[in-house]
Scaffold this active site. Structure first.
Site, PDB file in Angstrom:
ATOM      1  N   SER A 172       3.165  36.302 119.235  1.00  0.00           N
ATOM      2  CA  SER A 172       2.161  37.353 119.364  1.00  0.00           C
ATOM      3  C   SER A 172       0.833  36.715 119.766  1.00  0.00           C
ATOM      4  O   SER A 172       0.396  35.747 119.145  1.00  0.00           O
ATOM      5  CB  SER A 172       2.005  38.097 118.033  1.00  0.00           C
ATOM      6  OG  SER A 172       0.950  39.032 118.111  1.00  0.00           O
ATOM      7  N   HIS A 206      -4.825  46.842 121.370  1.00  0.00           N
ATOM      8  CA  HIS A 206      -5.764  47.488 120.438  1.00  0.00           C
ATOM      9  C   HIS A 206      -6.867  48.348 121.061  1.00  0.00           C
ATOM     10  O   HIS A 206      -7.638  48.987 120.333  1.00  0.00           O
ATOM     11  CB  HIS A 206      -6.418  46.475 119.490  1.00  0.00           C
ATOM     12  CG  HIS A 206      -5.457  45.589 118.756  1.00  0.00           C
ATOM     13  ND1 HIS A 206      -4.207  45.998 118.362  1.00  0.00           N
ATOM     14  CD2 HIS A 206      -5.558  44.294 118.337  1.00  0.00           C
ATOM     15  CE1 HIS A 206      -3.588  44.999 117.728  1.00  0.00           C
ATOM     16  NE2 HIS A 206      -4.370  43.963 117.708  1.00  0.00           N
ATOM     17  N   CYS A 223       3.097  40.313 109.627  1.00  0.00           N
ATOM     18  CA  CYS A 223       1.763  39.799 109.425  1.00  0.00           C
ATOM     19  C   CYS A 223       1.486  39.203 108.063  1.00  0.00           C
ATOM     20  O   CYS A 223       1.292  39.921 107.102  1.00  0.00           O
ATOM     21  CB  CYS A 223       0.793  40.938 109.600  1.00  0.00           C
ATOM     22  SG  CYS A 223       0.024  40.786 111.120  1.00  0.00           S
ATOM     23  N   GLU A 246       0.585  30.222 105.278  1.00  0.00           N
ATOM     24  CA  GLU A 246       1.499  31.201 104.716  1.00  0.00           C
ATOM     25  C   GLU A 246       2.581  31.581 105.713  1.00  0.00           C
ATOM     26  O   GLU A 246       2.411  31.473 106.928  1.00  0.00           O
ATOM     27  CB  GLU A 246       0.721  32.453 104.337  1.00  0.00           C
ATOM     28  CG  GLU A 246       0.013  33.021 105.537  1.00  0.00           C
ATOM     29  CD  GLU A 246      -0.870  34.209 105.207  1.00  0.00           C
ATOM     30  OE1 GLU A 246      -1.586  34.145 104.210  1.00  0.00           O
ATOM     31  OE2 GLU A 246      -0.803  35.181 105.953  1.00  0.00           O
TER      32      GLU A 246
HETATM   33  N1  SAH Z   1      -3.209  35.918 116.613  1.00  0.00           N
HETATM   34  C1  SAH Z   1      -2.098  36.603 117.112  1.00  0.00           C
HETATM   35  C2  SAH Z   1      -0.936  36.686 116.137  1.00  0.00           C
HETATM   36  C3  SAH Z   1      -1.243  36.937 114.691  1.00  0.00           C
HETATM   37  S1  SAH Z   1      -1.928  38.460 114.285  1.00  0.00           S
HETATM   38  C4  SAH Z   1      -2.497  37.991 117.572  1.00  0.00           C
HETATM   39  O1  SAH Z   1      -3.609  38.393 117.327  1.00  0.00           O
HETATM   40  O2  SAH Z   1      -1.686  38.636 118.243  1.00  0.00           O
HETATM   41  C5  SAH Z   1      -0.574  39.594 114.306  1.00  0.00           C
HETATM   42  C6  SAH Z   1      -0.989  41.031 114.547  1.00  0.00           C
HETATM   43  O3  SAH Z   1      -1.702  41.590 113.411  1.00  0.00           O
HETATM   44  C7  SAH Z   1      -1.920  41.206 115.722  1.00  0.00           C
HETATM   45  O4  SAH Z   1      -1.523  42.290 116.518  1.00  0.00           O
HETATM   46  C8  SAH Z   1      -3.226  41.484 115.061  1.00  0.00           C
HETATM   47  O5  SAH Z   1      -4.116  42.141 115.915  1.00  0.00           O
HETATM   48  C9  SAH Z   1      -2.828  42.297 113.869  1.00  0.00           C
HETATM   49  N2  SAH Z   1      -3.819  42.393 112.794  1.00  0.00           N
HETATM   50  C10 SAH Z   1      -4.810  41.540 112.496  1.00  0.00           C
HETATM   51  N3  SAH Z   1      -5.533  41.989 111.447  1.00  0.00           N
HETATM   52  C11 SAH Z   1      -4.968  43.149 111.074  1.00  0.00           C
HETATM   53  C12 SAH Z   1      -5.256  44.111 110.042  1.00  0.00           C
HETATM   54  N4  SAH Z   1      -6.259  43.942 109.199  1.00  0.00           N
HETATM   55  N5  SAH Z   1      -4.439  45.183 109.960  1.00  0.00           N
HETATM   56  C13 SAH Z   1      -3.401  45.362 110.790  1.00  0.00           C
HETATM   57  N6  SAH Z   1      -3.088  44.495 111.772  1.00  0.00           N
HETATM   58  C14 SAH Z   1      -3.866  43.415 111.925  1.00  0.00           C
END
Ligand code: SAH
Ligand code: SF4
Length: 386
Positions: free
Chosen positions: A216, A241, A358, A109
């Site tokens: 990211s 986080h 995202c 996606e």
């Molecule tokens: N794998 C990489 C990039 C993709 S995720 C990373 O983790 O940085 C992009 C962002 O969305 C990351 O900061 C991730 O922690 C966050 N993310 C993942 N699941 C999420 C959720 N359920 N709600 C909000 N943010 C989320």
């Protein structure tokens, strides 16, 4: 000529598609080597770059300024695969989500964002996936659940941009910004990622500036260091986080390998090497990581790093006890971080904020809003990503 000659296969062993050389996998310099091997002038490589990335040709037959004989040779030895749009695009305000099918049938996606104030009129940003699934297993993320199926090849990343650009062409819009923030851990797919970035960046092709490309990462420390060594002015966002190792160990298994201080040391070095401000993403989970004490610790940890903290309201995925932080808690956390002297933004949920990219998260929201009924999951096997 019949089939792909041995010499070409030997020259580009990792760049084949269906036994032919995949032109979309080649860097412009490699395209030059490719046309030379076919006895053509290097100028043909520039023509090919334009056909592939500016005019976005779907076949060799369209490449009318190449001789018929050369086009016939290309048909025999070269491949031009494309992604297929798997379902109609779905929009929510300024954000549009695309589901593509890869040649092997796997879905990925991408998300397109319009009207980002700082990009200017007609300029778009897209959020790309870098893997099918993700190996990192973060507790709060849907893609952590079912693991990694495979890395995307470079062309599969670039083609997300080409496909979206093709769709917005009639409106005169242009993809000007790319963020690797869809499914997958981009730094786990380092070589293909860099290849994709070089293709996106090439001046004769899409010409997307390095400063307009963001990655990211969950914090793969050796890869951050490797990237720093390249000294490319790419924007790096780090998913932090948590401010304590015991909590981050639980939320993000990657922390068991590389601790927070090690990660931040790599970020400092990245900043020193590239001059870029760092972004730290922070998913807000109620009662887990959203206290004012955490906000203070965050300020302390990021001391000496020129950074932007981006607070992300958690998008619920099936989880027994996580809850998204309330608006007032997010606000209080933001105020506290700002009082500590750091820039701190809250990811807009339905807005046009680039960091609202995202992929899968948007899809969930889109579905909920589209029919008003309880959320329906779009089959994104295996897993789906942040
Ligand atoms: N794998 C990489 C990039 C993709 S995720 C990373 O983790 O940085 C992009 C962002 O969305 C990351 O900061 C991730 O922690 C966050 N993310 C993942 N699941 C999420 C959720 N359920 N709600 C909000 N943010 C989320
Ligand atoms: Fe992978 Fe990023 Fe999701 Fe973690 S948050 S599982 S690294 S996509």
């Amino acid at each position: 000529m019949s089939g792909c000659p041995e010499e070409l296969v030997r020259s580009f062993p990792d760049r084949l598609h269906g036994g032919k050389v995949n032109l979309k996998e080649l860097l412009p310099s490699e395209l030059e080597a490719f046309v030379r091997l076919l006895g053509e002038s290097p100028y043909r490589a520039r023509q090919l770059v334009r056909w592939l990335y500016v005019r976005r040709a779907g076949s060799f037959a369209e490449m009318t300024d190449l001789s018929r004989a050369f086009r016939q040779v290309l048909e025999e030895v070269a491949a031009l695969p494309t992604l297929h749009l798997a379902s109609p695009e779905e929009s929510l305000q300024d954000t549009t989500k695309f589901l593509f099918t890869l040649p092997d049938g796997n879905p990925i996606e991408s998300v397109r964002m319009r009207y980002l104030e700082h990009l200017g009129p007609g300029r778009l940003a897209v959020c790309l996936s870098s893997q099918v699934g993700c190996a990192m297993g973060c507790e709060f993320c849907a893609s952590g659940k079912s693991g990694l199926l495979r890395n995307l090849q470079a062309w599969e990343m670039v083609d997300q941009v080409l496909a979206i650009q093709r769709l917005v062409d009639p409106r005169g819009e242009r993809v000007a910004n790319v963020v690797f923030m869809g499914i997958g851990e981009p730094l786990h797919n380092f070589r293909n990622l860099l290849r994709a970035i070089r293709i996106l960046n090439h001046g004769d092709g899409l010409g997307i500036g390095m400063r307009h490309i963001a990655i990211s990462t969950s914090g793969v420390v050796p890869a951050i260091r490797r990237l720093a060594e390249k000294r490319l002015p790419l924007k790096l966002a780090v998913s932090l986080h948590a401010t304590r190792d015991d909590l981050r160990d639980r939320l993000m298994p990657v922390n068991r390998r590389w601790k927070i201080q090690e990660l931040l040391a790599a970020c400092r070095d990245y900043q020193a090497a590239t001059g870029r401000r760092m972004t730290f993403e922070y998913v807000m989970l109620e009662g887990v990581n959203d206290s004012l004490e955490e906000a203070d610790r965050l300020v302390e940890l990021l001391g000496g790093i020129r950074s932007l903290v981006n607070l992300i309201p958690w998008n619920p995925v099936d989880h027994p006890f996580f809850r998204r932080s309330s608006k007032s808690r997010v606000q209080a956390f933001q105020d506290r971080v700002q009082q500590g002297g750091l820039r701190c933004t809250v990811r807009r949920e339905k807005g046009s904020d680039i960091d609202a990219a995202c992929g899968q998260l948007r899809l969930r929201e889109i579905h909920r809003h589209a029919d008003g009924s309880p959320r329906t999951e779009v089959p994104l096997a295996p897993g789906a990503g942040g």
